[in-house]
Design a protein around this motif. Structure first.
Motif, PDB file in Angstrom:
ATOM      1  N   LYS A  39       0.741  -0.973  -0.006  1.00  0.00           N
ATOM      2  CA  LYS A  39       0.056  -0.094  -0.125  1.00  0.00           C
ATOM      3  C   LYS A  39       0.807   1.171  -0.066  1.00  0.00           C
ATOM      4  O   LYS A  39       0.483   2.226  -0.592  1.00  0.00           O
ATOM      5  CB  LYS A  39      -0.980   0.063   1.088  1.00  0.00           C
ATOM      6  N   TRP A  40       2.043   1.142   0.802  1.00  0.00           N
ATOM      7  CA  TRP A  40       2.897   2.130   0.612  1.00  0.00           C
ATOM      8  C   TRP A  40       3.484   2.608  -0.643  1.00  0.00           C
ATOM      9  O   TRP A  40       3.562   3.726  -1.116  1.00  0.00           O
ATOM     10  CB  TRP A  40       3.983   2.095   1.655  1.00  0.00           C
ATOM     11  N   TYR A  43       0.684   4.009  -2.985  1.00  0.00           N
ATOM     12  CA  TYR A  43       0.788   5.481  -2.544  1.00  0.00           C
ATOM     13  C   TYR A  43       1.932   6.314  -3.247  1.00  0.00           C
ATOM     14  O   TYR A  43       1.609   7.319  -3.894  1.00  0.00           O
ATOM     15  CB  TYR A  43       0.670   5.733  -1.341  1.00  0.00           C
ATOM     16  N   GLN A  44       3.122   5.821  -2.997  1.00  0.00           N
ATOM     17  CA  GLN A  44       4.109   6.634  -3.456  1.00  0.00           C
ATOM     18  C   GLN A  44       4.139   6.695  -5.241  1.00  0.00           C
ATOM     19  O   GLN A  44       4.534   7.635  -5.471  1.00  0.00           O
ATOM     20  CB  GLN A  44       5.650   5.998  -3.071  1.00  0.00           C
ATOM     21  N   GLN A  47       1.783   8.960  -6.036  1.00  0.00           N
ATOM     22  CA  GLN A  47       2.251  10.633  -5.926  1.00  0.00           C
ATOM     23  C   GLN A  47       3.269  10.839  -7.263  1.00  0.00           C
ATOM     24  O   GLN A  47       3.240  11.989  -7.763  1.00  0.00           O
ATOM     25  CB  GLN A  47       2.918  10.554  -4.635  1.00  0.00           C
TER      26      GLN A  47
END
Length: 130
Positions: A39-40, A43-44, A47
């Motif tokens: 998930k991280w 997200y990155q 972005q």
């Protein structure tokens, strides 16, 4: 302090059951950790894609503005050139004649010469008489 299910009736600890419980806890912890990491990274990545998209839009707008400035500059140079001045004068003369005489000949002459002038300013191609 060991729960009754893990202890055998004789008071000794059931190590196999303890091993299975610990193994399940470790597997669940690793899966949870991998899911959180995924998930991280997701997200990155989102972005980074958003940032890249914004940069691309900015670069495209800048390129478009430069292209328009160059096009305007080129058109101004064509207007000031000897050919541009000559074609503009012919357009002006035919427009004046059409306003004064209002005939078929002056109207077609005005259309021809003013179109030649506009085409030259836009494309840089010198019109040829037929």
């Amino acid at each position: 302090m060991v729960p009754k299910q893990i202890r055998r009736e004789g008071g000794s600890v059931n190590y196999l059951l303890l091993f299975v419980i610990i193994l399940i806890a470790v597997v669940i912890g690793n899966l949870a950790s991998d899911w959180i990491e995924l998930k991280w990274v997701e997200y990155q990545t989102a972005q980074a894609m958003s940032s890249l998209n914004d940069e691309m839009k900015g670069a495209a707008q800048e390129w478009h503005q430069r292209k328009l400035r160059h096009q305007r500059q080129t058109q101004e140079e064509r207007k000031r050139s000897a050919t541009g001045v000559k074609l503009e004068r012919a357009c002006t003369d035919w427009t004046r004649a059409d306003e004064e005489y209002n005939s078929y000949t002056t109207q077609t002459g005005r259309e021809k010469h003013c179109t030649n002038y506009r085409k030259f300013i836009q494309s840089g191609i010198i019109p040829r008489s037929k």
